[in-house]
Write a protein that holds these residues in place. Sequence first.
Motif, PDB file in Angstrom:
ATOM      1  N   GLU A 240      49.912 -34.312 100.342  1.00  0.00           N
ATOM      2  CA  GLU A 240      50.424 -35.561  99.785  1.00  0.00           C
ATOM      3  C   GLU A 240      49.386 -36.224  98.887  1.00  0.00           C
ATOM      4  OE1 GLU A 240      53.229 -38.613  99.231  1.00  0.00           O
ATOM      5  OE2 GLU A 240      53.422 -36.639 100.174  1.00  0.00           O
ATOM      6  N   LYS A 241      48.120 -36.212  99.319  1.00  0.00           N
ATOM      7  CA  LYS A 241      47.062 -36.790  98.491  1.00  0.00           C
ATOM      8  C   LYS A 241      46.900 -36.029  97.180  1.00  0.00           C
ATOM      9  CE  LYS A 241      44.279 -38.776 102.222  1.00  0.00           C
ATOM     10  NZ  LYS A 241      42.963 -38.746 102.922  1.00  0.00           N
ATOM     11  N   THR A 242      46.951 -34.703  97.248  1.00  0.00           N
ATOM     12  CA  THR A 242      46.812 -33.896  96.032  1.00  0.00           C
ATOM     13  C   THR A 242      47.946 -34.157  95.059  1.00  0.00           C
ATOM     14  OG1 THR A 242      45.714 -32.176  97.340  1.00  0.00           O
ATOM     15  CG2 THR A 242      46.540 -31.545  95.179  1.00  0.00           C
ATOM     16  N   GLU A 243      49.157 -34.256  95.588  1.00  0.00           N
ATOM     17  CA  GLU A 243      50.311 -34.505  94.719  1.00  0.00           C
ATOM     18  C   GLU A 243      50.224 -35.886  94.076  1.00  0.00           C
ATOM     19  OE1 GLU A 243      55.217 -34.464  94.956  1.00  0.00           O
ATOM     20  OE2 GLU A 243      53.986 -34.101  96.757  1.00  0.00           O
ATOM     21  N   LYS A 244      49.821 -36.894  94.863  1.00  0.00           N
ATOM     22  CA  LYS A 244      49.685 -38.242  94.299  1.00  0.00           C
ATOM     23  C   LYS A 244      48.609 -38.292  93.228  1.00  0.00           C
ATOM     24  CE  LYS A 244      51.441 -41.008  98.165  1.00  0.00           C
ATOM     25  NZ  LYS A 244      51.113 -42.055  99.165  1.00  0.00           N
ATOM     26  N   ALA A 245      47.470 -37.626  93.486  1.00  0.00           N
ATOM     27  CA  ALA A 245      46.392 -37.618  92.500  1.00  0.00           C
ATOM     28  C   ALA A 245      46.827 -36.933  91.219  1.00  0.00           C
ATOM     29  CB  ALA A 245      45.163 -36.918  93.091  1.00  0.00           C
ATOM     30  N   LEU A 246      47.595 -35.853  91.343  1.00  0.00           N
ATOM     31  CA  LEU A 246      48.076 -35.139  90.154  1.00  0.00           C
ATOM     32  C   LEU A 246      49.042 -36.009  89.359  1.00  0.00           C
ATOM     33  CD1 LEU A 246      48.234 -32.529  88.509  1.00  0.00           C
ATOM     34  CD2 LEU A 246      50.045 -31.746  90.040  1.00  0.00           C
ATOM     35  N   ILE A 247      49.965 -36.680  90.046  1.00  0.00           N
ATOM     36  CA  ILE A 247      50.932 -37.536  89.349  1.00  0.00           C
ATOM     37  C   ILE A 247      50.233 -38.705  88.665  1.00  0.00           C
ATOM     38  CG2 ILE A 247      52.902 -39.073  89.697  1.00  0.00           C
ATOM     39  CD1 ILE A 247      53.828 -37.217  91.931  1.00  0.00           C
ATOM     40  N   GLU A 248      49.247 -39.315  89.374  1.00  0.00           N
ATOM     41  CA  GLU A 248      48.517 -40.418  88.760  1.00  0.00           C
ATOM     42  C   GLU A 248      47.708 -39.966  87.557  1.00  0.00           C
ATOM     43  OE1 GLU A 248      46.168 -42.142  91.800  1.00  0.00           O
ATOM     44  OE2 GLU A 248      47.864 -43.079  92.860  1.00  0.00           O
ATOM     45  N   GLY A 249      47.148 -38.758  87.630  1.00  0.00           N
ATOM     46  CA  GLY A 249      46.395 -38.245  86.491  1.00  0.00           C
ATOM     47  C   GLY A 249      47.277 -38.007  85.279  1.00  0.00           C
ATOM     48  N   ILE A 250      48.507 -37.542  85.519  1.00  0.00           N
ATOM     49  CA  ILE A 250      49.434 -37.310  84.403  1.00  0.00           C
ATOM     50  C   ILE A 250      49.900 -38.634  83.812  1.00  0.00           C
ATOM     51  CG2 ILE A 250      51.687 -36.354  83.804  1.00  0.00           C
ATOM     52  CD1 ILE A 250      51.225 -34.227  85.948  1.00  0.00           C
ATOM     53  N   GLU A 251      50.220 -39.606  84.685  1.00  0.00           N
ATOM     54  CA  GLU A 251      50.733 -40.886  84.194  1.00  0.00           C
ATOM     55  C   GLU A 251      49.671 -41.696  83.455  1.00  0.00           C
ATOM     56  OE1 GLU A 251      52.247 -42.752  87.676  1.00  0.00           O
ATOM     57  OE2 GLU A 251      54.120 -41.585  87.713  1.00  0.00           O
ATOM     58  N   ARG A 252      48.421 -41.605  83.916  1.00  0.00           N
ATOM     59  CA  ARG A 252      47.353 -42.412  83.329  1.00  0.00           C
ATOM     60  C   ARG A 252      46.500 -41.640  82.330  1.00  0.00           C
ATOM     61  NH1 ARG A 252      45.115 -45.329  88.882  1.00  0.00           N
ATOM     62  NH2 ARG A 252      47.119 -46.294  89.496  1.00  0.00           N
ATOM     63  N   PHE A 253      46.961 -40.484  81.914  1.00  0.00           N
ATOM     64  CA  PHE A 253      46.170 -39.675  80.976  1.00  0.00           C
ATOM     65  C   PHE A 253      46.049 -40.398  79.633  1.00  0.00           C
ATOM     66  CE2 PHE A 253      45.837 -36.375  77.680  1.00  0.00           C
ATOM     67  CZ  PHE A 253      44.650 -35.812  78.067  1.00  0.00           C
ATOM     68  N   ASP A 254      44.818 -40.483  79.148  1.00  0.00           N
ATOM     69  CA  ASP A 254      44.530 -41.187  77.893  1.00  0.00           C
ATOM     70  C   ASP A 254      44.390 -40.161  76.781  1.00  0.00           C
ATOM     71  OD1 ASP A 254      43.913 -42.931  75.942  1.00  0.00           O
ATOM     72  OD2 ASP A 254      41.963 -43.548  76.744  1.00  0.00           O
ATOM     73  N   THR A 255      45.385 -40.124  75.893  1.00  0.00           N
ATOM     74  CA  THR A 255      45.345 -39.155  74.793  1.00  0.00           C
ATOM     75  C   THR A 255      44.277 -39.484  73.759  1.00  0.00           C
ATOM     76  OG1 THR A 255      47.065 -40.424  73.659  1.00  0.00           O
ATOM     77  CG2 THR A 255      47.791 -38.610  75.059  1.00  0.00           C
ATOM     78  N   SER A 256      43.732 -40.706  73.813  1.00  0.00           N
ATOM     79  CA  SER A 256      42.691 -41.050  72.837  1.00  0.00           C
ATOM     80  C   SER A 256      41.384 -40.322  73.116  1.00  0.00           C
ATOM     81  CB  SER A 256      42.462 -42.559  72.862  1.00  0.00           C
ATOM     82  OG  SER A 256      42.014 -42.983  74.157  1.00  0.00           O
ATOM     83  N   LYS A 257      41.250 -39.738  74.316  1.00  0.00           N
ATOM     84  CA  LYS A 257      40.030 -39.005  74.639  1.00  0.00           C
ATOM     85  C   LYS A 257      40.039 -37.584  74.092  1.00  0.00           C
ATOM     86  CE  LYS A 257      39.206 -41.585  78.916  1.00  0.00           C
ATOM     87  NZ  LYS A 257      39.018 -41.497  80.392  1.00  0.00           N
ATOM     88  N   LEU A 258      41.159 -37.147  73.570  1.00  0.00           N
ATOM     89  CA  LEU A 258      41.223 -35.800  72.998  1.00  0.00           C
ATOM     90  C   LEU A 258      40.421 -35.730  71.713  1.00  0.00           C
ATOM     91  CD1 LEU A 258      45.011 -35.031  73.562  1.00  0.00           C
ATOM     92  CD2 LEU A 258      43.099 -34.137  74.864  1.00  0.00           C
ATOM     93  N   LYS A 259      39.777 -34.614  71.491  1.00  0.00           N
ATOM     94  CA  LYS A 259      38.968 -34.420  70.296  1.00  0.00           C
ATOM     95  C   LYS A 259      39.766 -33.639  69.255  1.00  0.00           C
ATOM     96  CE  LYS A 259      34.551 -34.449  72.768  1.00  0.00           C
ATOM     97  NZ  LYS A 259      33.303 -33.696  73.050  1.00  0.00           N
ATOM     98  N   HIS A 260      39.547 -33.986  68.016  1.00  0.00           N
ATOM     99  CA  HIS A 260      40.219 -33.300  66.930  1.00  0.00           C
ATOM    100  C   HIS A 260      39.523 -31.972  66.642  1.00  0.00           C
ATOM    101  CE1 HIS A 260      42.648 -32.781  63.378  1.00  0.00           C
ATOM    102  NE2 HIS A 260      41.555 -32.592  62.653  1.00  0.00           N
ATOM    103  N   THR A 261      40.301 -30.927  66.504  1.00  0.00           N
ATOM    104  CA  THR A 261      39.745 -29.603  66.218  1.00  0.00           C
ATOM    105  C   THR A 261      40.357 -29.065  64.942  1.00  0.00           C
ATOM    106  OG1 THR A 261      41.446 -28.546  67.571  1.00  0.00           O
ATOM    107  CG2 THR A 261      39.364 -29.072  68.656  1.00  0.00           C
ATOM    108  N   LEU A 262      39.536 -28.349  64.200  1.00  0.00           N
ATOM    109  CA  LEU A 262      39.981 -27.728  62.965  1.00  0.00           C
ATOM    110  C   LEU A 262      40.145 -26.235  63.189  1.00  0.00           C
ATOM    111  CD1 LEU A 262      37.692 -29.570  60.387  1.00  0.00           C
ATOM    112  CD2 LEU A 262      40.097 -30.022  60.912  1.00  0.00           C
ATOM    113  N   THR A 263      41.269 -25.704  62.780  1.00  0.00           N
ATOM    114  CA  THR A 263      41.548 -24.280  62.920  1.00  0.00           C
ATOM    115  C   THR A 263      41.068 -23.555  61.678  1.00  0.00           C
ATOM    116  OG1 THR A 263      43.494 -24.789  64.251  1.00  0.00           O
ATOM    117  CG2 THR A 263      43.332 -22.566  63.336  1.00  0.00           C
ATOM    118  N   GLN A 264      40.195 -22.579  61.885  1.00  0.00           N
ATOM    119  CA  GLN A 264      39.664 -21.790  60.772  1.00  0.00           C
ATOM    120  C   GLN A 264      40.402 -20.463  60.712  1.00  0.00           C
ATOM    121  OE1 GLN A 264      35.470 -21.396  61.311  1.00  0.00           O
ATOM    122  NE2 GLN A 264      35.044 -23.599  61.097  1.00  0.00           N
ATOM    123  N   GLU A 265      40.984 -20.211  59.568  1.00  0.00           N
ATOM    124  CA  GLU A 265      41.715 -18.963  59.363  1.00  0.00           C
ATOM    125  C   GLU A 265      40.755 -17.897  58.842  1.00  0.00           C
ATOM    126  OE1 GLU A 265      44.994 -19.622  56.848  1.00  0.00           O
ATOM    127  OE2 GLU A 265      46.013 -21.012  58.200  1.00  0.00           O
TER     128      GLU A 265
END
Length: 211
Positions: free
Chosen positions: A94-119
Amino acid sequence: MSCSVPAAPAPPSLKDLPKVADDLKTELEHFKASNLKNADTQEKVILPSAEDVAQERNHNALMDGVENFQASSLKRTDTKEKIVLPNAQDVAAEKTEKALIEGIERFDTSKLKHTLTQEKNPLPDKEAVQQEKTHQTLLNGVEQFDKATMKHTETAEKVVLPDKEAIEAEKGQRKLISGIENFDSTKLKHAETLEKNPLPTKETIAQEKSA
């Protein structure tokens, strides 16, 4: 002791009687019984089936049971409250499931880093190009073979046993054709691609042009 008898009501006067319409009065006065038609009366008695009788009995018994039910026949029972506590595994899950749900709900997309794809498109070497040409030529020869180009020949009855080199060459050709036809792509392994882009030298470009 004498009882008084109520007097009979007086008959209604002619003006108090209900009036009949003139057309209906005329029809009643000129009505003839000879105009009636004889009609046969059919007596129909539809008896209920066995299922209907059984349903009716069950319904009556149920109604009688409800109407004549005596509350005094009820027995007193004590309600036992049971609380089943979860075990350690249930609590951890139950604790693991709650922690996973809270992590998904409170995930901050601003922390993602921009990456450039090199062909990157590394060119194959000379050996890879030559193997690809040989493989493609062999496939084209097998797929586009025209039987009409074959010439009729007289077969001479000769028993010539092939030598060791001819047998090995035949085995190699058959093994190659069988490998091409029965190749299973599910056996391929995942390979990580290293990002390399070596520029060809002047000699490699000259060899590529001559090929």
